[in-house]
Design a protein around this motif. Structure first.
Motif, short mmCIF file in Angstrom:
data_model
loop_
_atom_site.label_atom_id
_atom_site.label_comp_id
_atom_site.label_asym_id
_atom_site.label_seq_id
_atom_site.Cartn_x
_atom_site.Cartn_y
_atom_site.Cartn_z
N LEU A 285 3.21 1.85 11.95
CA LEU A 285 3.10 2.26 13.34
C LEU A 285 3.99 1.33 14.18
N PHE A 286 4.96 1.95 14.87
CA PHE A 286 5.91 1.19 15.70
C PHE A 286 6.63 0.12 14.88
N GLY A 287 6.94 0.48 13.62
CA GLY A 287 7.66 -0.43 12.75
C GLY A 287 6.82 -1.53 12.13
N ILE A 288 5.51 -1.50 12.38
CA ILE A 288 4.61 -2.52 11.84
C ILE A 288 3.74 -1.87 10.77
N GLU A 289 3.66 -2.51 9.63
CA GLU A 289 2.85 -1.99 8.53
C GLU A 289 1.39 -2.43 8.70
N PHE A 290 0.51 -1.48 8.52
CA PHE A 290 -0.93 -1.74 8.63
C PHE A 290 -1.61 -1.30 7.33
N GLU A 291 -2.74 -1.94 7.07
CA GLU A 291 -3.58 -1.55 5.92
C GLU A 291 -4.91 -1.07 6.48
N PHE A 292 -5.20 0.19 6.26
CA PHE A 292 -6.41 0.80 6.81
C PHE A 292 -7.50 0.85 5.74
N PRO A 293 -8.68 0.19 5.95
CA PRO A 293 -9.76 0.20 4.95
C PRO A 293 -10.45 1.56 4.89
N LEU A 294 -9.98 2.41 4.01
CA LEU A 294 -10.42 3.80 3.99
C LEU A 294 -11.89 3.95 3.61
N ALA A 295 -12.27 3.42 2.44
CA ALA A 295 -13.65 3.60 1.97
C ALA A 295 -14.64 2.95 2.93
N LEU A 296 -14.33 1.77 3.41
CA LEU A 296 -15.24 1.08 4.33
C LEU A 296 -15.38 1.85 5.63
N THR A 297 -14.29 2.40 6.14
CA THR A 297 -14.36 3.18 7.37
C THR A 297 -15.18 4.44 7.17
#
Length: 428
Positions: A285-297
């Motif tokens: 997002l906007f050139g910044i890499e993120f890690e989204f906690p899928l199972a926890l979310t």
């Protein structure tokens, strides 16, 4: 003439008698609270300082296997009456071990062990102390008479009785800090604590926000409002195992997953998403890499959905107690609905929202069944309560599990103290 000073209110003899009577009447309540709340809490603290494992809950005891070999077929035969005796525990010793057994009629036993005596068919043996895992064999030559053949009574018809004493690790004076050292020295503990806080904070806030929106919608009269109120209560009153498995089927990454099938049909995704089994997804997002906690979310979404009805009920009840004249005056002054909510409703709701946040934070932090049913604590969803289960039953270390439970208690106690100091008060 000056008036004599009056005694302070509540310090008279009658007030003192009433106070003693009140405390006397409250004694049963104090006893119930002590037995239900404090005693299990103290027991958990006690176990956390003990080197106790799951197997230690079964007390050490002597066991015996009685046999008559070979099996007699006629009177006059000489056989062996055999006792195989052992200590059931591999760790705890036994002391003052005695054995008692009734010898069947028609067996003439010749004793060859000084530890045993035989009187009127009663065999008594004194073995003294038995080391952990000790095993030994008693054998007595025995002559079979016709009475034994005729009566049909056999050695297995009577059970061998033991008396012994052993030291129980739970009641001993041995204490250790190894359980807490093991918990805090593990790098995994801090990750689990972070996951627990993340899950608790967002699950609590999510339930409150959904409950606030639901209460705001149903605070106005419209046709079918009562039916909708009943439907809103379904997630909370439905059995947790039913709704949890319904979510598992809905989010399944296999061919039967309803949500994945819909997303692929709509062209949103190219393949199925493992909502409950994938730890994280990466996106930019906007050139910044993120890690989204899928199972926890996903687990947090289930938590917010399942428990928002409780918040909804309390918030709606508080909303309906707010005077409608305040809203009418604000509307006359030209306040928009959003301004009415922000400057009238929200300040009036701060007290009940604070109480709900406290209760939901404590309950969510202690939540075990939801996570265990959805993911089993896998894919980055392992919380402290799941860790208690893993330590106590999967690893069979009850002491370490109790130590984690003590950490949970301390975290919640610290949160409650901070909350009570800074929480807003309900002025309504």
């Amino acid at each position: 003439m000056t008036d004599s000073p009056k005694p302070p209110k509540g310090t008279g003899a009658l007030a003192k008698r009433e106070m003693r009577l009140a405390y006397t009447m409250l004694l049963p309540t104090f006893a119930i609270v002590l037995s239900i709340v404090l005693l299990p809490l103290l027991a958990n603290f006690w176990i956390s300082f003990k080197p106790v494992e799951l197997a230690d809950l079964r007390a050490a005891t002597p066991l015996a296997n009685e046999q008559l070999r070979p099996r007699p077929k006629a009177a006059g035969e000489t056989v062996i009456l055999r006792y195989r005796i052992r200590n059931s525990s591999q760790q705890d010793a036994l002391s003052a071990v005695t054995m008692r057994d009734l010898i069947p009629a028609g067996l003439d036993v010749t004793l060859n062990d000084q530890r045993c005596t035989l009187e009127q068919r009663i065999l008594n043996c004194d073995f003294g102390d038995m080391e952990p895992g000790a095993r030994f064999l008693l054998e007595f030559e025995t002559v079979v008479s016709q009475d034994y053949i005729d009566t049909g009574e056999r050695p297995r018809d009577t059970s061998v009785e033991f008396e012994s004493s052993s030291q129980n690790v739970l009641t001993s004076g041995e204490f250790t800090l190894d359980n807490f050292r093991k918990v805090f020295s593990s790098g995994e503990f801090w990750t689990v604590l972070k996951v627990s806080l993340y899950y608790t904070i967002f699950g609590t806030v999510g339930a409150l926000v959904l409950g606030l929106f639901a209460a705001q919608i149903l605070n106005t009269a419209f046709h079918g409002r009562n039916i909708l109120r009943g439907l809103f209560l379904f997630p909370y009153v439905a059995p947790v195992i039913a709704v949890a498995f319904a979510w598992v089927l809905l989010l399944d990454a296999g061919p039967g997953g309803t949500l994945n099938a819909m997303l692929m049909r709509l062209g949103v995704t190219d393949g199925p998403i493992n909502f409950l089994g994938q730890r994280a997804v990466d996106f930019t997002l906007f050139g910044i890499e993120f890690e989204f906690p899928l199972a926890l979310t996903t687990v947090i979404a289930f938590e917010a959905w399942r428990y928002f009805p409780l918040s909804f009920l309390f918030i709606l009840a508080r909303m309906q107690s707010i005077s409608s004249e305040m809203y009418e005056a604000a509307e006359i002054d030209g306040a928009t609905p959003l301004q009415q909510f922000w400057f009238i409703s929200l300040p009036q709701l701060m007290g009940i929202l604070a109480v709900l946040f406290l209760l939901r934070f404590i309950w969510t932090f202690n939540k075990f069944d939801d996570i265990f049913l959805l993911t089993g604590g896998a894919a980055g969803t392992r919380t402290l309560t799941v860790d208690v289960y893993e330590q106590a039953f999967a690893v069979s270390n009850l002491g370490a599990g109790a130590a984690v439970a003590v950490v949970i208690f301390i975290v919640l106690l610290f949160f409650a103290l901070i909350f009570f100091k800074f929480s807003p008060q309900d002025d309504g």
